[in-house]
Write a protein that holds these residues in place. Structure first.
Motif, PDB file in Angstrom:
ATOM      1  N   MET A   1       4.216  -2.592  24.024  1.00 55.55           N
ATOM      2  CA  MET A   1       4.612  -2.506  25.427  1.00 55.55           C
ATOM      3  C   MET A   1       4.272  -3.784  26.175  1.00 55.55           C
ATOM      4  O   MET A   1       4.864  -4.072  27.220  1.00 55.55           O
ATOM      5  CB  MET A   1       3.928  -1.300  26.096  1.00 55.55           C
ATOM      6  CG  MET A   1       4.337   0.052  25.537  1.00 55.55           C
ATOM      7  SD  MET A   1       6.139   0.285  25.530  1.00 55.55           S
ATOM      8  CE  MET A   1       6.512   0.201  27.281  1.00 55.55           C
ATOM      9  N   GLY A   2       3.333  -4.576  25.655  1.00 57.32           N
ATOM     10  CA  GLY A   2       3.035  -5.859  26.295  1.00 57.32           C
ATOM     11  C   GLY A   2       4.229  -6.779  26.252  1.00 57.32           C
ATOM     12  O   GLY A   2       4.514  -7.497  27.227  1.00 57.32           O
ATOM     13  N   HIS A   3       4.973  -6.768  25.139  1.00 60.63           N
ATOM     14  CA  HIS A   3       6.191  -7.580  25.040  1.00 60.63           C
ATOM     15  C   HIS A   3       7.236  -7.119  26.061  1.00 60.63           C
ATOM     16  O   HIS A   3       7.894  -7.929  26.714  1.00 60.63           O
ATOM     17  CB  HIS A   3       6.775  -7.478  23.628  1.00 60.63           C
ATOM     18  CG  HIS A   3       5.962  -8.207  22.600  1.00 60.63           C
ATOM     19  ND1 HIS A   3       6.274  -8.203  21.255  1.00 60.63           N
ATOM     20  CD2 HIS A   3       4.843  -8.963  22.708  1.00 60.63           C
ATOM     21  CE1 HIS A   3       5.384  -8.935  20.594  1.00 60.63           C
ATOM     22  NE2 HIS A   3       4.503  -9.395  21.461  1.00 60.63           N
ATOM     23  N   ILE A   4       7.372  -5.820  26.178  1.00 65.76           N
ATOM     24  CA  ILE A   4       8.378  -5.263  27.102  1.00 65.76           C
ATOM     25  C   ILE A   4       8.074  -5.665  28.537  1.00 65.76           C
ATOM     26  O   ILE A   4       8.971  -6.068  29.297  1.00 65.76           O
ATOM     27  CB  ILE A   4       8.420  -3.728  26.968  1.00 65.76           C
ATOM     28  CG1 ILE A   4       8.848  -3.325  25.543  1.00 65.76           C
ATOM     29  CG2 ILE A   4       9.367  -3.129  28.006  1.00 65.76           C
ATOM     30  CD1 ILE A   4      10.222  -3.796  25.171  1.00 65.76           C
ATOM     31  N   LYS A   5       6.818  -5.587  28.947  1.00 61.85           N
ATOM     32  CA  LYS A   5       6.443  -5.909  30.329  1.00 61.85           C
ATOM     33  C   LYS A   5       6.609  -7.395  30.620  1.00 61.85           C
ATOM     34  O   LYS A   5       6.989  -7.783  31.739  1.00 61.85           O
ATOM     35  CB  LYS A   5       5.004  -5.478  30.572  1.00 61.85           C
ATOM     36  CG  LYS A   5       4.821  -3.965  30.564  1.00 61.85           C
ATOM     37  CD  LYS A   5       3.370  -3.570  30.787  1.00 61.85           C
ATOM     38  CE  LYS A   5       3.211  -2.049  30.777  1.00 61.85           C
ATOM     39  NZ  LYS A   5       1.798  -1.620  30.967  1.00 61.85           N
ATOM     40  N   MET A   6       6.339  -8.257  29.623  1.00 57.64           N
ATOM     41  CA  MET A   6       6.545  -9.698  29.835  1.00 57.64           C
ATOM     42  C   MET A   6       8.031 -10.009  29.999  1.00 57.64           C
ATOM     43  O   MET A   6       8.424 -10.843  30.828  1.00 57.64           O
ATOM     44  CB  MET A   6       5.960 -10.484  28.663  1.00 57.64           C
ATOM     45  CG  MET A   6       4.424 -10.555  28.663  1.00 57.64           C
ATOM     46  SD  MET A   6       3.765 -11.672  27.411  1.00 57.64           S
ATOM     47  CE  MET A   6       4.158 -10.784  25.910  1.00 57.64           C
ATOM     48  N   MET A   7       8.876  -9.348  29.219  1.00 58.21           N
ATOM     49  CA  MET A   7      10.319  -9.542  29.354  1.00 58.21           C
ATOM     50  C   MET A   7      10.808  -9.053  30.707  1.00 58.21           C
ATOM     51  O   MET A   7      11.678  -9.680  31.330  1.00 58.21           O
ATOM     52  CB  MET A   7      11.043  -8.809  28.228  1.00 58.21           C
ATOM     53  CG  MET A   7      10.762  -9.388  26.844  1.00 58.21           C
ATOM     54  SD  MET A   7      11.321  -8.302  25.505  1.00 58.21           S
ATOM     55  CE  MET A   7      13.081  -8.296  25.798  1.00 58.21           C
TER      56      MET A   7
END
Length: 258
Positions: A1-7
């Motif tokens: 989910m860290g990747h999703i929030k950065m995107m």
């Protein structure tokens, strides 16, 4: 989910979409993957790809630790001897130069260190052999096979060399030659030839096999410790040691001695 929030933080500033692979652990479930796509849709993301760790046969990075039991003794990792270890000391004499080689052993009986002490303290030979033994010991403790050292240092020729007081190694070409030939006899098992099944052989074949075995044994005894003997300049056969020089058993020529 860290990747999703950065995107999601960058997406409002772009007219297109971010092509980004979302890395997920090996134990991810179908529900976890569905949740990633659902959150991406809610945040207005497109071009989201999923990669589960270990899903391919090969990959550049592995995040999980292997549960396989590995050998504690690996090449490159030093395997120190215990503070209290078994050791064996051997006295040698090469052309009047006396010395002692001490081998420290691991619990399984394999050598892990060697010490070489020459009788004449303070000599150049004594200092060089002490440094040489230290280097060999470090190599043994880092996983270098003893056989590698033996293949490298046996039959090296330099002074002092000559006759010894060891019946198994009557002539040494150097101190290192003697030490590693002695280590080979003490710690490496002799190479055995495969057994031949004679149950189906005829009497003629058995007789020929006996002749061949007798010839091989005679040859091994004759050419023992003659690994560096030169070829005969007259007929080309391998010569054998005859005192301080060599003699050809085929034609009778010598390397210069009478």
């Amino acid at each position: 989910m860290g990747h999703i929030k950065m995107m999601a933080a960058v997406q409002p500033f772009l007219s297109g979409a971010i092509s980004k692979t979302v890395n997920m652990p090996n134990e991810s479930t179908p529900d976890d993957i569905a949740n990633v796509y659902q959150e991406s849709w809610k945040l207005g993301l497109k071009s989201v790809a999923i990669y589960r760790d270990g899903s391919k046969r090969t990959q550049p990075l592995m995040t999980s630790k292997s549960n396989e039991t590995k050998d504690e003794h690996v090449i490159g990792q030093r395997r120190r001897l215990p503070d209290e270890r078994r050791a064996m000391t051997h006295k040698f004499n090469i052309a009047g130069h006396e010395g002692y080689v001490t081998v420290g052993e691991y619990d399984d009986g394999t050598p892990g260190e060697i010490f070489v002490v020459m009788a004449k303290e303070g000599s150049v030979v004594s200092g060089l052999m002490d440094s040489f033994a230290t280097a060999v010991s470090i190599g043994l403790q880092h996983g270098v096979p003893l056989e590698t050292f033996i293949n490298k240092y046996t039959h090296t020729r330099f002074e002092p060399y000559g006759f010894t007081n060891n019946n198994e190694i009557p002539i040494a070409k150097s101190i290192s030659d003697y030490i590693f030939r002695w280590l080979e006899k003490k710690y490496l098992a002799p190479k055995s030839e495969p057994e031949v099944d004679v149950s189906d052989m005829t009497e003629f074949e058995k007789a020929e096999l006996d002749k061949q075995s007798t010839f091989i044994n005679k040859k091994e005894n004759t050419f023992q410790d003659q690994d560096d003997a030169p070829p005969c300049h007259a007929c080309g056969s391998i010569m054998v040691r005859n005192g301080a020089c060599y003699k050809c058993l085929n034609c009778g020529e010598t390397s210069g001695c009478s």
